[in-house]
Scaffold this active site. Structure first.
Site, PDB file in Angstrom:
ATOM      1  N   CYS A 110      -1.004  -4.225   0.986  1.00 30.74           N
ATOM      2  CA  CYS A 110      -0.635  -5.094  -0.128  1.00 30.74           C
ATOM      3  C   CYS A 110       0.128  -4.328  -1.208  1.00 30.74           C
ATOM      4  O   CYS A 110       1.238  -3.863  -0.982  1.00 30.74           O
ATOM      5  CB  CYS A 110      -1.883  -5.795  -0.655  1.00 30.74           C
ATOM      6  SG  CYS A 110      -1.564  -7.323  -1.535  1.00 30.74           S
ATOM      7  N   HIS A 111      -0.444  -4.166  -2.408  1.00 33.05           N
ATOM      8  CA  HIS A 111       0.204  -3.459  -3.509  1.00 33.05           C
ATOM      9  C   HIS A 111      -0.059  -1.945  -3.479  1.00 33.05           C
ATOM     10  O   HIS A 111       0.503  -1.209  -4.287  1.00 33.05           O
ATOM     11  CB  HIS A 111      -0.279  -4.016  -4.855  1.00 33.05           C
ATOM     12  CG  HIS A 111       0.254  -5.369  -5.182  1.00 33.05           C
ATOM     13  ND1 HIS A 111      -0.260  -6.528  -4.627  1.00 33.05           N
ATOM     14  CD2 HIS A 111       1.262  -5.757  -6.007  1.00 33.05           C
ATOM     15  CE1 HIS A 111       0.411  -7.564  -5.104  1.00 33.05           C
ATOM     16  NE2 HIS A 111       1.326  -7.134  -5.938  1.00 33.05           N
TER      17      HIS A 111
END
Length: 176
Positions: A110-111
């Site tokens: 994800c991030h």
């Protein structure tokens, strides 16, 4: 079953996407390995279900007291605030940089690649992430692709919680 290995999970104090911590943690545990929660500060960390605070989890060890030599792999869970905070912590960034250089598996979802950008670990690598990081990763010298799983050398990437089944499988296989 293979020999039990210690697996580092590095997170900031808050903003961790809960399932991106708990699902890989479970996969590592189910494979017979020992997950260890690292964070810049001792105490507890706060996980989130998107933007809603979820469970708190105890920190096992501060990243400043950890050695890359003690771990077989590193997992970087996402959430927006988590990697954003980690990338401003010099000790965490240094640990990530050294881990990537060690050649051992580093899994980011994800991030989480924001921390890898800060560690200058994505240049000339093919990566994936949450789509909003695409420009950041390209500006850091990476080739960004929209795929559920990307492995480049010792780096493992996935985009979002829906990708966790393939992410976890790749992580466990990379640990051996």
């Amino acid at each position: 079953m293979s020999e039990s290995k210690k697996i580092a999970f590095l997170v900031a104090a808050e903003g961790i996407e809960r399932v991106e911590l708990t699902e890989p943690w479970k996969a590592v545990t189910d494979a017979g390995h020992q997950p260890v929660l690292l964070s810049p500060q001792p105490g507890e960390v706060q996980t989130f279900d998107h933007l809603t605070a979820s469970e708190k989890r105890p920190v096992d060890q501060t990243v400043g007291d950890a050695s890359v030599d003690d771990f077989a792999a590193l997992v970087l869970p996402g959430g927006v605030a988590n990697p954003d905070a980690l990338r401003t912590d010099e000790t965490a960034v240094s640990f990530v940089k050294d881990f990537v250089a060690s050649g051992k598996p580093v899994a980011a979802i994800c991030h989480a690649p924001w921390t890898l950008i800060e560690a200058d670990a994505v240049r000339d690598r093919t990566v994936t992430s949450w789509p909003s990081l695409k420009t950041d990763l390209r500006n850091a010298g990476a080739t960004w692709v929209d795929e559920e799983l990307v492995t480049d050398g010792n780096l493992i990437f996935s985009r979002k919680p829906d990708d966790l089944p393939v992410f976890n499988k790749a992580l466990v296989e990379a640990i051996g």
